[in-house]
Design a protein around this motif. Structure first.
Motif, short mmCIF file in Angstrom:
data_model
loop_
_atom_site.label_atom_id
_atom_site.label_comp_id
_atom_site.label_asym_id
_atom_site.label_seq_id
_atom_site.Cartn_x
_atom_site.Cartn_y
_atom_site.Cartn_z
N SER A 61 0.54 -1.37 0.30
CA SER A 61 -0.32 0.18 0.21
C SER A 61 0.70 0.97 -0.30
O SER A 61 2.02 1.17 0.42
CB SER A 61 -1.02 0.32 1.32
OG SER A 61 -0.87 -0.97 1.98
N TYR A 62 0.37 2.42 -0.51
CA TYR A 62 1.16 3.14 -0.41
C TYR A 62 0.43 4.57 0.24
O TYR A 62 -0.90 4.68 0.65
CB TYR A 62 1.26 3.69 -1.83
CG TYR A 62 2.24 2.75 -2.53
CD1 TYR A 62 3.76 3.09 -2.69
CD2 TYR A 62 2.38 1.94 -3.84
CE1 TYR A 62 4.25 2.28 -3.65
CE2 TYR A 62 2.17 0.97 -3.83
CZ TYR A 62 3.83 0.78 -4.32
OH TYR A 62 4.42 0.03 -4.89
N ILE A 63 1.52 5.69 0.69
CA ILE A 63 0.75 6.58 0.68
C ILE A 63 0.99 8.07 -0.08
O ILE A 63 1.64 7.40 -0.67
CB ILE A 63 0.73 7.68 2.17
CG1 ILE A 63 1.04 6.22 3.03
CG2 ILE A 63 1.07 8.66 2.57
CD1 ILE A 63 1.96 6.36 4.58
N ASP A 64 0.28 8.90 -0.64
CA ASP A 64 0.16 10.49 -1.46
C ASP A 64 1.57 10.78 -0.52
O ASP A 64 1.53 11.17 0.66
CB ASP A 64 -0.72 11.35 -1.43
CG ASP A 64 -1.94 9.91 -2.37
OD1 ASP A 64 -1.80 8.93 -2.88
OD2 ASP A 64 -2.86 10.70 -3.00
N ALA A 65 2.56 11.51 -1.47
CA ALA A 65 3.12 12.34 -1.45
C ALA A 65 2.60 13.70 -2.19
O ALA A 65 2.36 13.75 -3.54
CB ALA A 65 4.65 12.36 -2.01
N ILE A 66 2.09 14.76 -1.21
CA ILE A 66 1.71 15.30 -1.87
C ILE A 66 2.33 17.43 -1.55
O ILE A 66 3.07 17.35 -0.88
CB ILE A 66 0.39 16.11 -0.97
CG1 ILE A 66 -0.31 14.85 -1.03
CG2 ILE A 66 -0.58 17.30 -0.87
CD1 ILE A 66 -1.45 15.06 -0.60
N ASN A 67 1.61 17.90 -2.61
CA ASN A 67 3.16 19.26 -2.27
C ASN A 67 1.73 19.89 -1.75
O ASN A 67 0.99 20.49 -2.36
CB ASN A 67 2.74 19.77 -4.05
CG ASN A 67 3.30 21.16 -4.49
OD1 ASN A 67 3.65 21.63 -3.21
ND2 ASN A 67 3.67 21.59 -5.45
N PRO A 68 2.02 20.19 -1.20
CA PRO A 68 1.33 21.23 -0.28
C PRO A 68 0.91 22.83 -0.79
O PRO A 68 -0.33 23.50 -0.64
CB PRO A 68 2.30 21.59 0.92
CG PRO A 68 3.53 20.99 1.26
CD PRO A 68 3.55 19.99 -0.08
N LYS A 69 1.77 23.60 -1.21
CA LYS A 69 1.34 24.46 -2.15
C LYS A 69 0.23 24.32 -3.37
O LYS A 69 -0.32 25.66 -3.55
CB LYS A 69 2.98 25.33 -2.82
CG LYS A 69 3.83 25.21 -1.61
CD LYS A 69 4.55 25.43 -2.67
CE LYS A 69 6.14 26.06 -1.15
NZ LYS A 69 7.76 26.16 -2.26
N THR A 70 0.21 23.14 -3.76
CA THR A 70 -0.96 22.73 -4.47
C THR A 70 -1.96 22.08 -3.81
O THR A 70 -2.98 22.03 -3.96
CB THR A 70 -0.74 22.36 -6.18
OG1 THR A 70 -0.36 21.55 -5.70
CG2 THR A 70 0.47 23.03 -6.40
N GLY A 71 -1.68 20.77 -2.73
CA GLY A 71 -2.79 20.22 -2.56
C GLY A 71 -3.06 18.97 -3.56
O GLY A 71 -3.43 18.25 -3.52
N LYS A 72 -1.72 19.27 -3.98
CA LYS A 72 -1.87 17.43 -5.37
C LYS A 72 -1.06 17.06 -5.15
O LYS A 72 0.70 16.92 -5.23
CB LYS A 72 -1.63 18.57 -7.16
CG LYS A 72 -2.64 19.61 -7.00
CD LYS A 72 -2.88 19.80 -8.61
CE LYS A 72 -4.31 19.91 -8.73
NZ LYS A 72 -4.40 21.19 -8.27
#
Ligand code: NAD
Length: 526
Positions: A61-72
């Motif tokens: 299973s994986y966790i999303d790596a997210i760019n906090p400046k875009t939320g994507k």
């Protein structure tokens, strides 16, 4: 010569190989790589000197790596299982015999090579740290500098070590201290200064002859992933430093509890997790535990300060890295006689100098955004004043960010006054761009208010009175005290906190205590 990592060697990568990421070494290139969204990067554990695929990749299973400046999301972080953790620990265990007996000069050279490679790819690390964590690019560059210093400092330290020897009084017996590497270590770090804090553990671990399995925060794993490629290119002996990715409940917990961790656990993170790790290792008494935990640090501003300078230092201490530094001064106490003057000057300075997207980045995650927001709602319900220069009674609604952010996790700095003395806002670590300002009358009250918190990590003292620097400074319950400065570090001095902020100290010889066992030998001189 090290050949670049080839396509096909990396079956778990979604769209990009490490080569693609490695060459995305400017902000423009990195943004182009992740521009159209989706999982562009799938991180892989680094075990025994190479990137590894999960033995059962279909079920990882994986966790999303997210760019906090875009939320994507831009990537995926695997949640390594206990089996995968064990695999990494076996690699570290197998290498320990060789690495622990490798001459210090050679270990030192390896560390320098790692430092040089990070230096060579400085912007790559800074860019991805900024994208992954939300911090500004200039701030990320400072932290990459520090990562390089961490390796260079310990590379140098181990070549200048001394050991104590004494002749026992009245006897012809020599007693001397001998140190040896403690064993395989678990190195666990948080999300706020990812590469800075992880290398603060990796460098001394390797320098003092231990091998390690590191686990970065699942929220910010990207620069640890890049660091694996540095270890590979630096030809660090296979297994000396391994990296497993994953969350706390599955990966971190399996790591700290494993009996293969013979040396100990060097952990930086929240107090709650520190307590959990202490519980989980309680019956493995042989493990060294270094726990660097949370802070809720006071800044004391006395009436004799140079006001402009005090405002500048207190503002940096409150809002650098969006307040996401464990050492941030988030509770400001000001002597009554200069209170109004300070609040006005501080508010103006912060509004001018700490703007989102400029000196203030995005906060790390949606979850953390919600946590900070909940404290702002609490402040509103407790009738605290939200300060701004636009009016004396600012509307809290202007400061409380929306419940559902659509374009990144942005929270502009908030300056609260009139917070009730018993409020949780003054007790809990918010770890975001929120600061309180309260009054005190005299030195005694300043010390009492500063110490009125379960944490004891850092404290700031702003005064020009030399006698007070000592009389107040030496009574503050904090491991790190800065007087008329903040966040200055000399890497040989002990770093760590008192009370709930942790146990153990790291830095120079204090790190040596963490990563080595000391024995005393007694022998007749003739
Ligand atoms: P956290 O405690 O939630 O997580 C820290 C790390 O521990 C992560 O890698 C996480 O996956 C792991 N972890 C979680 N549960 C675990 C478990 N049961 N066993 C093993 N590992 C586990 O902290 P965070 O939210 O990532 O970081 C913020 C906290 O870190 C704040 O409290 C901040 O003050 C603190 N911090 C302290 C220092 C310091 O030097 N004292 C420095 C930076 C941050």
């Amino acid at each position: 010569m090290i050949l670049p990592f080839q396509k096909g060697e990396s079956p778990e990568f979604g769209c990009s190989t490490i080569q693609d990421v490695w060459s995305s070494n400017t902000l423009e290139k990195a943004q182009a790589l992740i521009a159209d969204g989706g999982y562009k990067i799938r991180m892989q554990n680094f075990v025994g000197g190479s990137f590894t695929s999960s033995p059962s990749s279909t079920t990882t299973s994986y966790i999303d790596a997210i760019n906090p400046k875009t939320g994507k999301a831009f990537g995926q972080v695997p949640i390594s299982s206990a089996y995968q953790v064990e695999h990494a620990l076996r690699a570290a265990t197998d290498e320990f015999k060789d690495w622990s007996t490798t001459p210090v000069t050679i270990r030192s050279r390896h560390l320098r090579r790692v430092a040089d490679l990070i230096q060579e790819h400085h912007e790559l690390f800074a860019v991805w740290e900024s994208i992954d964590q939300g911090k500004t690019l200039p701030r990320a560059r400072i932290e990459v500098d520090r990562a390089i210093n961490n390796f260079n400092y310990f590379a140098s330290f181990i070549t200048h070590q001394q050991s104590a020897a004494r002749v026992v009084d009245g006897m012809d017996i020599l007693a001397y201290e001998h140190r040896s590497p403690a064993g395989v270590f678990a190195l666990i770090s948080p999300w706020n200064m990812p590469i800075y804090l992880l290398t603060w553990k990796m460098a001394p671990c390797l320098a003092f002859g231990c091998t390690g399995v590191a686990k970065p925060s699942e929220v910010t794993s990207m620069t640890a992933f890049l660091l694996c490629e540095v270890f590979r290119r630096a030809e660090l002996p296979a297994g000396a430093m391994n990296v497993v990715f994953g969350d706390g409940a599955t990966t971190g917990s399996a790591l700290v509890r494993s009996p293969l961790v013979r040396g100990g656990v060097s952990f930086t993170g929240s107090t709650a997790t520190g307590i959990q790790i202490r519980r989980d290792t309680a019956d493995q008494i042989y493990k060294h535990l270094s726990l660097e935990l949370g802070g809720k640090n006071p800044t004391l501003v006395f009436e004799d300060v140079d006001m402009d300078r005090a405002v500048k230092i207190a503002a940096s201490a409150a809002f650098e890295n969006q307040g996401e530094i464990c050492l941030c001064g988030s509770r400001i106490y000001v002597q009554s006689s200069v209170y109004d003057k300070f609040v006005t000057a501080f508010t103006k300075f912060v509004e001018t100098n700490f703007k989102c997207g400029d000196r203030v980045g995005a906060v790390v995650s949606h979850q953390h955004y919600n946590k900070i927001r909940s404290y702002l709602l609490l402040a509103q319900s407790e009738s605290a004043t939200f300060n701004s220069t636009s009016s004396n009674n600012s509307n809290p609604q202007d400061f409380i960010p929306p419940a559902d952010p659509t374009d990144g996790y942005w929270i502009p700095p908030v300056i609260l006054t009139d917070v009730p003395p018993t409020s949780r806002i003054l007790q809990d670590e918010i770890f975001g761009p929120v600061v309180t300002i309260s009054r005190f009358e005299n030195d005694e009250e300043a010390v009492a208010l500063a110490n009125d918190n379960p944490n004891g990590l850092a404290a700031l003292l702003l005064t020009r009175d030399g006698a007070r620097m000592r009389s107040v400074g030496e009574r503050l319950e904090a491991g790190m005290i800065w007087i008329n400065c903040w966040l200055v570090r000399e890497l040989g001095t002990p770093f760590g906190g008192m009370k709930s902020s942790g146990t153990g100290r790291e830095g120079g010889e204090y790190s040596r205590d963490v990563f080595t066992n000391v024995r005393t030998l007694h022998m007749p001189i003739h």
